[in-house]
Design a protein around this motif. Structure first.
Motif, PDB file in Angstrom:
ATOM      1  N   LYS A   1       0.853  -1.187   0.000  1.00  0.00           N
ATOM      2  CA  LYS A   1       0.000   0.000   0.000  1.00  0.00           C
ATOM      3  C   LYS A   1       0.889   1.237   0.000  1.00  0.00           C
ATOM      4  CE  LYS A   1      -3.637   2.431   2.396  1.00  0.00           C
ATOM      5  NZ  LYS A   1      -4.586   2.434   3.486  1.00  0.00           N
ATOM      6  N   ILE A   2       0.580   2.177  -0.891  1.00  0.00           N
ATOM      7  CA  ILE A   2       1.323   3.431  -0.992  1.00  0.00           C
ATOM      8  C   ILE A   2       0.447   4.554  -0.461  1.00  0.00           C
ATOM      9  CG2 ILE A   2       2.394   5.086  -2.562  1.00  0.00           C
ATOM     10  CD1 ILE A   2       2.830   2.740  -4.512  1.00  0.00           C
ATOM     11  N   ASN A   3       0.983   5.326   0.480  1.00  0.00           N
ATOM     12  CA  ASN A   3       0.269   6.484   1.002  1.00  0.00           C
ATOM     13  C   ASN A   3       1.274   7.616   1.093  1.00  0.00           C
ATOM     14  OD1 ASN A   3      -1.430   8.270   2.198  1.00  0.00           O
ATOM     15  ND2 ASN A   3      -1.594   7.204   4.141  1.00  0.00           N
ATOM     16  N   GLY A   4       1.293   8.482   0.090  1.00  0.00           N
ATOM     17  CA  GLY A   4       2.273   9.549   0.070  1.00  0.00           C
ATOM     18  C   GLY A   4       2.037  10.475  -1.104  1.00  0.00           C
ATOM     19  N   CYS A   5       2.985  11.362  -1.324  1.00  0.00           N
ATOM     20  CA  CYS A   5       2.899  12.322  -2.425  1.00  0.00           C
ATOM     21  C   CYS A   5       4.184  12.275  -3.230  1.00  0.00           C
ATOM     22  CB  CYS A   5       2.713  13.737  -1.886  1.00  0.00           C
ATOM     23  SG  CYS A   5       1.157  13.994  -1.048  1.00  0.00           S
ATOM     24  N   ILE A   6       4.084  12.573  -4.494  1.00  0.00           N
ATOM     25  CA  ILE A   6       5.240  12.685  -5.378  1.00  0.00           C
ATOM     26  C   ILE A   6       5.268  14.126  -5.886  1.00  0.00           C
ATOM     27  CG2 ILE A   6       6.303  11.919  -7.528  1.00  0.00           C
ATOM     28  CD1 ILE A   6       4.872   9.215  -7.112  1.00  0.00           C
ATOM     29  N   GLU A   7       6.380  14.812  -5.679  1.00  0.00           N
ATOM     30  CA  GLU A   7       6.500  16.188  -6.149  1.00  0.00           C
ATOM     31  C   GLU A   7       7.006  16.169  -7.586  1.00  0.00           C
ATOM     32  OE1 GLU A   7       9.050  20.108  -4.960  1.00  0.00           O
ATOM     33  OE2 GLU A   7       8.172  18.940  -3.328  1.00  0.00           O
ATOM     34  N   ILE A   8       6.301  16.869  -8.471  1.00  0.00           N
ATOM     35  CA  ILE A   8       6.637  16.894  -9.892  1.00  0.00           C
ATOM     36  C   ILE A   8       6.795  18.341 -10.368  1.00  0.00           C
ATOM     37  CG2 ILE A   8       5.481  14.699 -10.345  1.00  0.00           C
ATOM     38  CD1 ILE A   8       3.119  16.292 -11.493  1.00  0.00           C
ATOM     39  N   GLN A   9       7.315  18.492 -11.576  1.00  0.00           N
ATOM     40  CA  GLN A   9       7.445  19.824 -12.160  1.00  0.00           C
ATOM     41  C   GLN A   9       6.048  20.416 -12.388  1.00  0.00           C
ATOM     42  OE1 GLN A   9       8.686  17.009 -13.484  1.00  0.00           O
ATOM     43  NE2 GLN A   9      10.890  17.197 -13.282  1.00  0.00           N
ATOM     44  N   PRO A  10       5.895  21.730 -12.169  1.00  0.00           N
ATOM     45  CA  PRO A  10       4.570  22.364 -12.293  1.00  0.00           C
ATOM     46  C   PRO A  10       3.929  22.219 -13.670  1.00  0.00           C
ATOM     47  CG  PRO A  10       6.166  23.887 -11.337  1.00  0.00           C
ATOM     48  CD  PRO A  10       6.921  22.663 -11.750  1.00  0.00           C
ATOM     49  N   GLN A  11       4.732  22.127 -14.729  1.00  0.00           N
ATOM     50  CA  GLN A  11       4.165  22.050 -16.075  1.00  0.00           C
ATOM     51  C   GLN A  11       3.642  20.658 -16.422  1.00  0.00           C
ATOM     52  OE1 GLN A  11       7.373  22.548 -15.339  1.00  0.00           O
ATOM     53  NE2 GLN A  11       8.677  21.307 -16.651  1.00  0.00           N
ATOM     54  N   LEU A  12       3.975  19.643 -15.625  1.00  0.00           N
ATOM     55  CA  LEU A  12       3.519  18.277 -15.887  1.00  0.00           C
ATOM     56  C   LEU A  12       2.082  18.122 -15.402  1.00  0.00           C
ATOM     57  CD1 LEU A  12       4.564  15.506 -16.950  1.00  0.00           C
ATOM     58  CD2 LEU A  12       5.108  14.950 -14.590  1.00  0.00           C
ATOM     59  N   THR A  13       1.185  17.718 -16.294  1.00  0.00           N
ATOM     60  CA  THR A  13      -0.220  17.552 -15.905  1.00  0.00           C
ATOM     61  C   THR A  13      -0.421  16.216 -15.179  1.00  0.00           C
ATOM     62  OG1 THR A  13      -0.897  16.418 -17.929  1.00  0.00           O
ATOM     63  CG2 THR A  13      -0.984  18.851 -17.947  1.00  0.00           C
ATOM     64  N   LEU A  14      -1.534  16.114 -14.481  1.00  0.00           N
ATOM     65  CA  LEU A  14      -1.879  14.866 -13.807  1.00  0.00           C
ATOM     66  C   LEU A  14      -1.976  13.736 -14.819  1.00  0.00           C
ATOM     67  CD1 LEU A  14      -2.763  13.264 -11.293  1.00  0.00           C
ATOM     68  CD2 LEU A  14      -5.101  14.008 -11.760  1.00  0.00           C
ATOM     69  N   GLU A  15      -2.569  13.998 -15.977  1.00  0.00           N
ATOM     70  CA  GLU A  15      -2.725  12.978 -17.007  1.00  0.00           C
ATOM     71  C   GLU A  15      -1.368  12.508 -17.536  1.00  0.00           C
ATOM     72  OE1 GLU A  15      -4.434  15.931 -16.984  1.00  0.00           O
ATOM     73  OE2 GLU A  15      -6.343  15.099 -16.319  1.00  0.00           O
ATOM     74  N   GLU A  16      -0.449  13.454 -17.758  1.00  0.00           N
ATOM     75  CA  GLU A  16       0.892  13.080 -18.230  1.00  0.00           C
ATOM     76  C   GLU A  16       1.635  12.272 -17.170  1.00  0.00           C
ATOM     77  OE1 GLU A  16       2.219  17.048 -18.988  1.00  0.00           O
ATOM     78  OE2 GLU A  16       1.819  16.914 -21.133  1.00  0.00           O
ATOM     79  N   PHE A  17       1.526  12.694 -15.914  1.00  0.00           N
ATOM     80  CA  PHE A  17       2.166  11.950 -14.830  1.00  0.00           C
ATOM     81  C   PHE A  17       1.593  10.544 -14.728  1.00  0.00           C
ATOM     82  CE2 PHE A  17       1.932  10.216 -10.583  1.00  0.00           C
ATOM     83  CZ  PHE A  17       3.280  10.099 -10.295  1.00  0.00           C
ATOM     84  N   GLU A  18       0.263  10.442 -14.778  1.00  0.00           N
ATOM     85  CA  GLU A  18      -0.387   9.135 -14.671  1.00  0.00           C
ATOM     86  C   GLU A  18       0.098   8.200 -15.782  1.00  0.00           C
ATOM     87  OE1 GLU A  18      -4.831   7.254 -14.086  1.00  0.00           O
ATOM     88  OE2 GLU A  18      -4.651   9.195 -15.076  1.00  0.00           O
ATOM     89  N   LYS A  19       0.184   8.713 -16.988  1.00  0.00           N
ATOM     90  CA  LYS A  19       0.634   7.904 -18.120  1.00  0.00           C
ATOM     91  C   LYS A  19       2.053   7.384 -17.882  1.00  0.00           C
ATOM     92  CE  LYS A  19       1.150   8.110 -23.148  1.00  0.00           C
ATOM     93  NZ  LYS A  19       0.997   8.944 -24.344  1.00  0.00           N
ATOM     94  N   GLN A  20       2.952   8.264 -17.448  1.00  0.00           N
ATOM     95  CA  GLN A  20       4.335   7.867 -17.195  1.00  0.00           C
ATOM     96  C   GLN A  20       4.435   6.917 -15.996  1.00  0.00           C
ATOM     97  OE1 GLN A  20       7.223  11.076 -17.179  1.00  0.00           O
ATOM     98  NE2 GLN A  20       5.982  12.235 -18.636  1.00  0.00           N
ATOM     99  N   PHE A  21       3.650   7.170 -14.958  1.00  0.00           N
ATOM    100  CA  PHE A  21       3.661   6.329 -13.767  1.00  0.00           C
ATOM    101  C   PHE A  21       3.200   4.912 -14.099  1.00  0.00           C
ATOM    102  CE2 PHE A  21       1.341   4.718  -9.979  1.00  0.00           C
ATOM    103  CZ  PHE A  21       2.422   4.581  -9.124  1.00  0.00           C
TER     104      PHE A  21
END
Length: 62
Positions: free
Chosen positions: A5-25
């Motif tokens: 189980k993962i419970n946390g946050c990942i800090e990303i660059q501001p220009q990266l959208t949630l959709e782009e992050f999800e795809k890469q993740f």
């Protein structure tokens, strides 16, 4: 089957959208032969961002 189980946050660059992050993740997870079940929520300045882009509940209200 073993699960973690993962419970946390990942800090990303501001220009990266949630959709782009999800795809890469998901691409990373699947490249390892793993599966991910759950949800991803965007947080900006301590607030969840609603699907329409508006500011939602504070992360501190949970």
């Amino acid at each position: 089957m073993k699960e973690i189980k993962i419970n946390g946050c990942i800090e990303i660059q501001p220009q990266l959208t949630l959709e782009e992050f999800e795809k890469q993740f998901i691409k990373f997870v699947e490249s390892k032969g793993w599966l991910f079940g759950g949800s991803l929520k965007e947080i900006v300045d301590g607030y969840y961002i609603n699907p329409d882009g508006s500011k939602g509940q504070s992360v501190f209200e949970e």
